[in-house]
Design a protein around this motif. Structure first.
Motif, PDB file in Angstrom:
ATOM      1  N   THR A  55       7.408 -25.359 -26.038  1.00  0.00           N
ATOM      2  CA  THR A  55       7.050 -24.528 -27.193  1.00  0.00           C
ATOM      3  C   THR A  55       8.153 -24.567 -28.253  1.00  0.00           C
ATOM      4  OG1 THR A  55       7.971 -22.517 -26.202  1.00  0.00           O
ATOM      5  CG2 THR A  55       5.636 -22.981 -25.782  1.00  0.00           C
ATOM      6  N   PHE A  56       7.726 -24.477 -29.490  1.00  0.00           N
ATOM      7  CA  PHE A  56       8.628 -24.426 -30.639  1.00  0.00           C
ATOM      8  C   PHE A  56       8.224 -23.221 -31.477  1.00  0.00           C
ATOM      9  CE2 PHE A  56       8.206 -28.817 -29.387  1.00  0.00           C
ATOM     10  CZ  PHE A  56       9.502 -29.318 -29.448  1.00  0.00           C
ATOM     11  N   ARG A  57       9.136 -22.262 -31.592  1.00  0.00           N
ATOM     12  CA  ARG A  57       8.911 -21.086 -32.424  1.00  0.00           C
ATOM     13  C   ARG A  57      10.212 -20.746 -33.138  1.00  0.00           C
ATOM     14  NH1 ARG A  57       6.525 -16.705 -28.382  1.00  0.00           N
ATOM     15  NH2 ARG A  57       8.120 -17.540 -27.033  1.00  0.00           N
ATOM     16  N   GLY A  58      10.124 -19.969 -34.165  1.00  0.00           N
ATOM     17  CA  GLY A  58      11.334 -19.523 -34.860  1.00  0.00           C
ATOM     18  C   GLY A  58      12.230 -20.676 -35.263  1.00  0.00           C
ATOM     19  N   ASP A  59      13.523 -20.507 -35.040  1.00  0.00           N
ATOM     20  CA  ASP A  59      14.510 -21.498 -35.477  1.00  0.00           C
ATOM     21  C   ASP A  59      14.462 -22.801 -34.689  1.00  0.00           C
ATOM     22  OD1 ASP A  59      15.438 -19.884 -37.510  1.00  0.00           O
ATOM     23  OD2 ASP A  59      17.056 -19.008 -36.308  1.00  0.00           O
ATOM     24  N   THR A  60      13.841 -22.811 -33.513  1.00  0.00           N
ATOM     25  CA  THR A  60      13.760 -24.080 -32.772  1.00  0.00           C
ATOM     26  C   THR A  60      12.932 -25.102 -33.544  1.00  0.00           C
ATOM     27  OG1 THR A  60      11.834 -23.428 -31.435  1.00  0.00           O
ATOM     28  CG2 THR A  60      14.021 -22.970 -30.519  1.00  0.00           C
ATOM     29  N   ARG A  61      11.995 -24.646 -34.360  1.00  0.00           N
ATOM     30  CA  ARG A  61      11.206 -25.568 -35.188  1.00  0.00           C
ATOM     31  C   ARG A  61      12.103 -26.276 -36.198  1.00  0.00           C
ATOM     32  NH1 ARG A  61       7.496 -22.218 -38.285  1.00  0.00           N
ATOM     33  NH2 ARG A  61       9.294 -20.870 -38.210  1.00  0.00           N
ATOM     34  N   ARG A  62      13.011 -25.516 -36.786  1.00  0.00           N
ATOM     35  CA  ARG A  62      13.942 -26.093 -37.773  1.00  0.00           C
ATOM     36  C   ARG A  62      14.912 -27.053 -37.080  1.00  0.00           C
ATOM     37  NH1 ARG A  62      14.349 -24.089 -42.377  1.00  0.00           N
ATOM     38  NH2 ARG A  62      13.864 -21.961 -41.751  1.00  0.00           N
ATOM     39  N   ALA A  63      15.432 -26.662 -35.929  1.00  0.00           N
ATOM     40  CA  ALA A  63      16.377 -27.520 -35.198  1.00  0.00           C
ATOM     41  C   ALA A  63      15.712 -28.830 -34.776  1.00  0.00           C
ATOM     42  CB  ALA A  63      16.927 -26.774 -33.983  1.00  0.00           C
ATOM     43  N   PHE A  64      14.479 -28.748 -34.310  1.00  0.00           N
ATOM     44  CA  PHE A  64      13.789 -29.976 -33.924  1.00  0.00           C
ATOM     45  C   PHE A  64      13.446 -30.809 -35.163  1.00  0.00           C
ATOM     46  CE2 PHE A  64      10.228 -32.571 -32.305  1.00  0.00           C
ATOM     47  CZ  PHE A  64      10.901 -33.185 -31.262  1.00  0.00           C
ATOM     48  N   GLY A  65      13.196 -30.148 -36.276  1.00  0.00           N
ATOM     49  CA  GLY A  65      12.966 -30.858 -37.527  1.00  0.00           C
ATOM     50  C   GLY A  65      14.168 -31.700 -37.934  1.00  0.00           C
ATOM     51  N   GLU A  66      15.355 -31.210 -37.658  1.00  0.00           N
ATOM     52  CA  GLU A  66      16.557 -32.001 -37.944  1.00  0.00           C
ATOM     53  C   GLU A  66      16.610 -33.236 -37.054  1.00  0.00           C
ATOM     54  OE1 GLU A  66      18.787 -31.967 -40.430  1.00  0.00           O
ATOM     55  OE2 GLU A  66      17.340 -30.529 -41.220  1.00  0.00           O
ATOM     56  N   PRO A  95       3.563 -21.519 -37.508  1.00  0.00           N
ATOM     57  CA  PRO A  95       4.471 -20.594 -36.830  1.00  0.00           C
ATOM     58  C   PRO A  95       4.765 -20.978 -35.377  1.00  0.00           C
ATOM     59  CG  PRO A  95       2.740 -19.387 -37.974  1.00  0.00           C
ATOM     60  CD  PRO A  95       2.379 -20.839 -38.039  1.00  0.00           C
ATOM     61  N   VAL A  96       3.817 -21.645 -34.721  1.00  0.00           N
ATOM     62  CA  VAL A  96       3.995 -22.047 -33.319  1.00  0.00           C
ATOM     63  C   VAL A  96       3.513 -23.485 -33.168  1.00  0.00           C
ATOM     64  CG1 VAL A  96       3.285 -21.632 -30.919  1.00  0.00           C
ATOM     65  CG2 VAL A  96       3.673 -19.688 -32.450  1.00  0.00           C
ATOM     66  N   VAL A  97       4.303 -24.276 -32.463  1.00  0.00           N
ATOM     67  CA  VAL A  97       3.910 -25.638 -32.113  1.00  0.00           C
ATOM     68  C   VAL A  97       4.148 -25.794 -30.619  1.00  0.00           C
ATOM     69  CG1 VAL A  97       4.271 -28.106 -32.512  1.00  0.00           C
ATOM     70  CG2 VAL A  97       4.559 -26.485 -34.409  1.00  0.00           C
ATOM     71  N   VAL A  98       3.173 -26.389 -29.945  1.00  0.00           N
ATOM     72  CA  VAL A  98       3.307 -26.655 -28.509  1.00  0.00           C
ATOM     73  C   VAL A  98       3.181 -28.158 -28.296  1.00  0.00           C
ATOM     74  CG1 VAL A  98       2.367 -26.249 -26.188  1.00  0.00           C
ATOM     75  CG2 VAL A  98       2.261 -24.425 -27.921  1.00  0.00           C
ATOM     76  N   ALA A  99       4.196 -28.748 -27.688  1.00  0.00           N
ATOM     77  CA  ALA A  99       4.105 -30.154 -27.292  1.00  0.00           C
ATOM     78  C   ALA A  99       3.489 -30.179 -25.900  1.00  0.00           C
ATOM     79  CB  ALA A  99       5.481 -30.798 -27.274  1.00  0.00           C
ATOM     80  N   ALA A 132     -10.380 -18.969 -30.455  1.00  0.00           N
ATOM     81  CA  ALA A 132     -10.986 -17.735 -29.931  1.00  0.00           C
ATOM     82  C   ALA A 132     -10.135 -16.510 -30.263  1.00  0.00           C
ATOM     83  CB  ALA A 132     -11.191 -17.849 -28.419  1.00  0.00           C
ATOM     84  N   LEU A 133      -8.822 -16.714 -30.392  1.00  0.00           N
ATOM     85  CA  LEU A 133      -7.927 -15.615 -30.757  1.00  0.00           C
ATOM     86  C   LEU A 133      -7.847 -15.405 -32.272  1.00  0.00           C
ATOM     87  CD1 LEU A 133      -5.063 -16.321 -28.197  1.00  0.00           C
ATOM     88  CD2 LEU A 133      -6.554 -14.292 -28.246  1.00  0.00           C
ATOM     89  N   GLY A 134      -8.562 -16.238 -33.031  1.00  0.00           N
ATOM     90  CA  GLY A 134      -8.605 -16.068 -34.479  1.00  0.00           C
ATOM     91  C   GLY A 134      -7.595 -16.902 -35.248  1.00  0.00           C
ATOM     92  N   TYR A 135      -6.962 -17.863 -34.584  1.00  0.00           N
ATOM     93  CA  TYR A 135      -5.957 -18.692 -35.253  1.00  0.00           C
ATOM     94  C   TYR A 135      -6.516 -20.040 -35.663  1.00  0.00           C
ATOM     95  CZ  TYR A 135      -2.651 -15.196 -33.760  1.00  0.00           C
ATOM     96  OH  TYR A 135      -2.011 -14.002 -33.586  1.00  0.00           O
ATOM     97  N   ALA A 136      -5.852 -20.649 -36.617  1.00  0.00           N
ATOM     98  CA  ALA A 136      -6.110 -22.034 -36.992  1.00  0.00           C
ATOM     99  C   ALA A 136      -5.264 -22.906 -36.070  1.00  0.00           C
ATOM    100  CB  ALA A 136      -5.708 -22.260 -38.442  1.00  0.00           C
ATOM    101  N   SER A 137      -5.766 -24.099 -35.764  1.00  0.00           N
ATOM    102  CA  SER A 137      -4.999 -24.989 -34.889  1.00  0.00           C
ATOM    103  C   SER A 137      -5.323 -26.441 -35.197  1.00  0.00           C
ATOM    104  CB  SER A 137      -5.285 -24.674 -33.418  1.00  0.00           C
ATOM    105  OG  SER A 137      -6.655 -24.826 -33.127  1.00  0.00           O
ATOM    106  N   CYS A 138      -4.417 -27.318 -34.756  1.00  0.00           N
ATOM    107  CA  CYS A 138      -4.598 -28.746 -34.959  1.00  0.00           C
ATOM    108  C   CYS A 138      -3.817 -29.504 -33.885  1.00  0.00           C
ATOM    109  CB  CYS A 138      -4.091 -29.140 -36.349  1.00  0.00           C
ATOM    110  SG  CYS A 138      -4.476 -30.838 -36.809  1.00  0.00           S
ATOM    111  N   ILE A 166       0.376 -29.381 -30.622  1.00  0.00           N
ATOM    112  CA  ILE A 166      -0.641 -28.412 -31.010  1.00  0.00           C
ATOM    113  C   ILE A 166       0.007 -27.430 -31.987  1.00  0.00           C
ATOM    114  CG2 ILE A 166      -2.335 -26.715 -30.206  1.00  0.00           C
ATOM    115  CD1 ILE A 166      -2.730 -29.582 -29.049  1.00  0.00           C
ATOM    116  N   TYR A 167      -0.435 -27.485 -33.240  1.00  0.00           N
ATOM    117  CA  TYR A 167       0.058 -26.589 -34.285  1.00  0.00           C
ATOM    118  C   TYR A 167      -0.863 -25.372 -34.332  1.00  0.00           C
ATOM    119  CZ  TYR A 167       3.055 -30.300 -36.163  1.00  0.00           C
ATOM    120  OH  TYR A 167       4.022 -31.250 -36.342  1.00  0.00           O
ATOM    121  N   ILE A 168      -0.272 -24.168 -34.362  1.00  0.00           N
ATOM    122  CA  ILE A 168      -1.067 -22.938 -34.335  1.00  0.00           C
ATOM    123  C   ILE A 168      -0.524 -21.960 -35.376  1.00  0.00           C
ATOM    124  CG2 ILE A 168      -1.978 -21.061 -32.908  1.00  0.00           C
ATOM    125  CD1 ILE A 168      -1.065 -22.799 -30.435  1.00  0.00           C
ATOM    126  N   GLY A 169      -1.412 -21.457 -36.216  1.00  0.00           N
ATOM    127  CA  GLY A 169      -1.027 -20.474 -37.221  1.00  0.00           C
ATOM    128  C   GLY A 169      -2.252 -19.801 -37.794  1.00  0.00           C
TER     129      GLY A 169
END
Length: 193
Positions: A55-66, A95-99, A132-138, A166-169
């Motif tokens: 899982t990637f949330r918060g600042d881990t998304r930015r760190a992995f982006g680097e 906001p959330v990405v799951v590999a 089903a939880l009301g989020y967009a995903s890809c 899996i991108y979720i927001g």
């Protein structure tokens, strides 16, 4: 189990949403737990769990982006600053990405292909749960799903590869419908000769 029209409607109308159109909020801890549990509740011949999740949330998304930016600069030395910035921001789109990591487990019962398909089913279940939880995903697999340096950065073993990110927001606009295959073009009925 009784018939669930709500489930059928969700399956027949689910639509991927491009990550660059997503925004906060994303799933909270309890909702992400539901999504991950749905991802783990797929056909799994031999009870091998031939997948795992990062899982990637918060600042881990930015760190992995680097990491993405650095690796992309290495494989595309002529990449301009705009493209490198895009790679650095890639996981910040949602906001959330799951590999979802497909892992092949030695088994006499379950061939490798079945295990790979199980990882794909895991990705699909997560999309359905998020919807089903009301989020967009890809579900995406772009260059970084296939790169050896990224695999090392993710800590993948020799028996592992990325099945998808899996991108979720939250959707920021209406979901565009796209043309779907005509069933008559893709369905045949086998007949004995």
């Amino acid at each position: 189990m009784s018939r669930s029209q709500e489930t059928l409607d969700l399956l027949l109308t689910r639509r991927s949403v491009k990550p660059f159109t997503m925004a906060a909020p994303g799933p909270d801890d309890a909702e992400l737990d539901i999504i991950l549990r749905a991802g783990a509740r797929v056909p799994d011949h031999g009870k091998l769990a031939p997948w795992r999740f990062i899982t990637f949330r918060g600042d881990t998304r930015r760190a992995f982006g680097e990491v993405l930016r650095r690796v992309y600069a290495k494989i595309e030395p002529r990449a301009d600053a705009d493209r490198l910035a895009l790679e650095a921001r890639r996981l910040l789109q949602a906001p959330v990405v799951v590999a979802v990591i497909s892992r092949i487990v030695p088994s006499k019962k379950a061939p490798e292909w079945e295990q790979v398909l199980s990882a794909g089913a895991s990705c699909q279940n997560m999309l359905i749960a998020a919807t089903a939880l009301g989020y967009a995903s890809c579900w995406l697999t772009e260059w970084y799903a296939f790169d050896a340096d990224i695999a090392r950065a993710l800590g993948l073993g020799e028996n592992e590869r990325v099945a998808g990110f899996i991108y979720i927001g939250s959707a920021t606009g209406p979901k565009d419908e796209r043309e779907r295959p005509v069933l008559a073009d893709i369905v045949t009925e086998w007949k004995a000769e």
